[in-house]
Design a protein around this motif. Sequence first.
Motif, mmCIF file in Angstrom:
data_model
loop_
_atom_site.group_PDB
_atom_site.id
_atom_site.type_symbol
_atom_site.label_atom_id
_atom_site.label_comp_id
_atom_site.label_asym_id
_atom_site.label_seq_id
_atom_site.Cartn_x
_atom_site.Cartn_y
_atom_site.Cartn_z
ATOM 1 N N ASP A 1 -10.827 36.962 126.996
ATOM 2 C CA ASP A 1 -11.811 37.214 125.937
ATOM 3 C C ASP A 1 -11.971 35.983 125.044
ATOM 4 O O ASP A 1 -13.088 35.572 124.711
ATOM 5 C CB ASP A 1 -11.381 38.416 125.077
ATOM 6 C CG ASP A 1 -11.545 39.724 125.832
ATOM 7 O OD1 ASP A 1 -12.380 39.765 126.765
ATOM 8 O OD2 ASP A 1 -10.835 40.682 125.506
ATOM 9 N N ARG B 1 -13.801 33.258 126.861
ATOM 10 C CA ARG B 1 -15.220 33.581 126.934
ATOM 11 C C ARG B 1 -15.892 33.255 125.604
ATOM 12 O O ARG B 1 -16.937 32.583 125.562
ATOM 13 C CB ARG B 1 -15.390 35.066 127.277
ATOM 14 C CG ARG B 1 -16.800 35.455 127.695
ATOM 15 C CD ARG B 1 -16.926 36.960 127.935
ATOM 16 N NE ARG B 1 -16.196 37.428 129.106
ATOM 17 C CZ ARG B 1 -15.117 38.212 129.068
ATOM 18 N NH1 ARG B 1 -14.637 38.640 127.914
ATOM 19 N NH2 ARG B 1 -14.529 38.573 130.178
ATOM 20 N N ARG B 2 -15.269 33.711 124.519
ATOM 21 C CA ARG B 2 -15.823 33.512 123.176
ATOM 22 C C ARG B 2 -15.984 32.026 122.849
ATOM 23 O O ARG B 2 -16.987 31.589 122.298
ATOM 24 C CB ARG B 2 -14.868 34.178 122.157
ATOM 25 C CG ARG B 2 -15.473 34.472 120.794
ATOM 26 C CD ARG B 2 -14.429 35.018 119.829
ATOM 27 N NE ARG B 2 -13.368 34.061 119.509
ATOM 28 C CZ ARG B 2 -13.515 33.003 118.708
ATOM 29 N NH1 ARG B 2 -14.669 32.765 118.124
ATOM 30 N NH2 ARG B 2 -12.500 32.189 118.482
ATOM 31 N N LEU C 1 -16.271 34.613 134.068
ATOM 32 C CA LEU C 1 -15.721 35.338 132.920
ATOM 33 C C LEU C 1 -16.570 36.524 132.475
ATOM 34 O O LEU C 1 -16.331 37.107 131.437
ATOM 35 C CB LEU C 1 -15.485 34.374 131.757
ATOM 36 C CG LEU C 1 -14.277 33.448 131.943
ATOM 37 C CD1 LEU C 1 -14.128 32.516 130.765
ATOM 38 C CD2 LEU C 1 -13.010 34.269 132.125
ATOM 39 N N ASP C 2 -17.620 36.849 133.216
ATOM 40 C CA ASP C 2 -18.315 38.096 132.849
ATOM 41 C C ASP C 2 -18.962 38.761 134.059
ATOM 42 O O ASP C 2 -18.772 38.334 135.162
ATOM 43 C CB ASP C 2 -19.398 37.831 131.793
ATOM 44 C CG ASP C 2 -20.102 36.519 132.036
ATOM 45 O OD1 ASP C 2 -20.492 35.866 131.062
ATOM 46 O OD2 ASP C 2 -20.234 36.118 133.221
#
Lengths: 325, 325
Positions: free
Chosen positions: A93, A96-97, A324-325
């Motif tokens: 997470d 990704r952020r 990542l998504d």
Amino acid sequence: MEESSLLPPVVLVHRPPALDFIDEHLSRHSFTALYTHTSLEDSLQDFLSSHAASVRAVVSLGRLPIPAEFISNLPSLEIVVCASVGFDHVDLDECRRRGVVITNAGDAYGEDVADLAVGLLISVIRRIAAVDRYVRSGQWTRLWDYPLGFKLNRKKVGIVGLGSIGSLVAKRLEPFGCIISYNSRNPKPDVPYAYYSNILSLAADNDFLILCCSLTDETHHIVNREVMETLGKNGVIINIGRGGLIDEKEMVKCLVNGVIWGVGLDVFENEPEVPEELFGLENVVLSPHAAGMTAESLNNISEVAIANLKAFFADQPLMFTVQLD
Amino acid sequence: MEESSLLPPVVLVHRPPALDFIDEHLSRHSFTALYTHTSLEDSLQDFLSSHAASVRAVVSLGRLPIPAEFISNLPSLEIVVCASVGFDHVDLDECRRRGVVITNAGDAYGEDVADLAVGLLISVIRRIAAVDRYVRSGQWTRLWDYPLGFKLNRKKVGIVGLGSIGSLVAKRLEPFGCIISYNSRNPKPDVPYAYYSNILSLAADNDFLILCCSLTDETHHIVNREVMETLGKNGVIINIGRGGLIDEKEMVKCLVNGVIWGVGLDVFENEPEVPEELFGLENVVLSPHAAGMTAESLNNISEVAIANLKAFFADQPLMFTVQLD
């Protein structure tokens, strides 16, 4: 920015002390390497703070945790290069952020993991580790008092997860005369093995189970007590996937009480913790999550990691980027 | 003669106490079985003398010696049924002189021996027995301080003796990505592997040697110091043939001094004696001449032995008769 890009990029290597196989590769190329393990006596936090600004890449070996806090201490971090197939030790997470790129080892370990799966299976059913202990103890006499093993030929082997590793295991077991079938979410096209839509029916129809799938919410404890009871008292389970695929507490009971015959385990639920009850059992072969750990594979993986670092800082395409998504 | 042939033939079973797998088979059929091991406390000579006249068949298990003296104590002996592939524990000259028939186990153990050869190879190069000891000792931590293994893929494997067992080993190693070659007296037709006319050149061109040939005057100590030096410090030798194929004293020195990397041994020069220097080595896997010893094979072999006994006393053709000249 212009100036810093002319300096060698600073790479932070986060690894256990003994896993030094990549160091030489880094020094041979134009990277400035920092190592977290050299300051394990101090707090990691202090170490990160004092070098924080310069670190643009992390190389991760040995699956040491890389939590959000670790990442947020490195404001210049752009890429995490994992020298492992798994990347669940990295806070995805936060990456990704932050837009931090992650790469992994791709299928670099596949053949070695498949080799160890077969090696563990033969070791369990032919009792190789047990008879090695027997001979070393000096007990061997003409009395033939060591325990007998079982035949591999004509045995039915159920593979849980027929991905790249599961397929390599199946291919290796064919000339031993094993009859292969498999369970996975969906049947695979062009596969000559019987498909089972659930693990219970796979266990009912097979002598051995080999766990080759990844650990997800769906596969957590996919081997529970019911599966082991269904596999039965001559059943053998090999796990080269992840420890959480088996309900380990129930497995220990099943081994002690003869509900199943034996296991070969490269992975455990709470590594490096291993249930002590297993240490005294003769029908068990234990390996320290080493299925991919050969000298040659570690060298290959180092080369992949270096190639990815060089490509990244030269704006070239990367190998094995994690989506990542 | 007419009368005695109506009585159940008396079969003398010569076996170690623990090898009782054939007893039930004998009792299920119409044989009167006598057992030498039940009188091991008395002299075997006394036992033989008191039962001598009635014994028409000997069943031999576990390769206990059957010398000329043993045979000459049994004037009615007509057949020795060996539940083993080897029959060099029986005095063949005396059998020939007396016209005693010998049968062996044929190829009943072939698949199991080939399976163990592959199991020993993977166990040695992936250090399965060594890491099993490591995990059981409770030493496993995140330090990754266990020794690394080697990759099987692309390794060159030289098979010494490409008979039925050597061929089964080769077939099993192909999907591991091993490159197979072999040495035997003559090249085999229709074999896809490279042939070497002598073991030195085989050792020079290969990473691993697997000994699958029988022991003869020509093959005694076929693996000597020169062969081991030629194989080299990353070399591994697996022996599932006979102990005498290797110069064992030199092998121990070569292992201790790193002339070769490791060995997996099912057989030894002076069984059940094993050189004690091997007990402490981590690059060695030891098995007590158990390559053919699976529950299923012992059952098959019992059935072959019973079938041969029944056929013999009914004047029917035998399986696996040993040619005595």
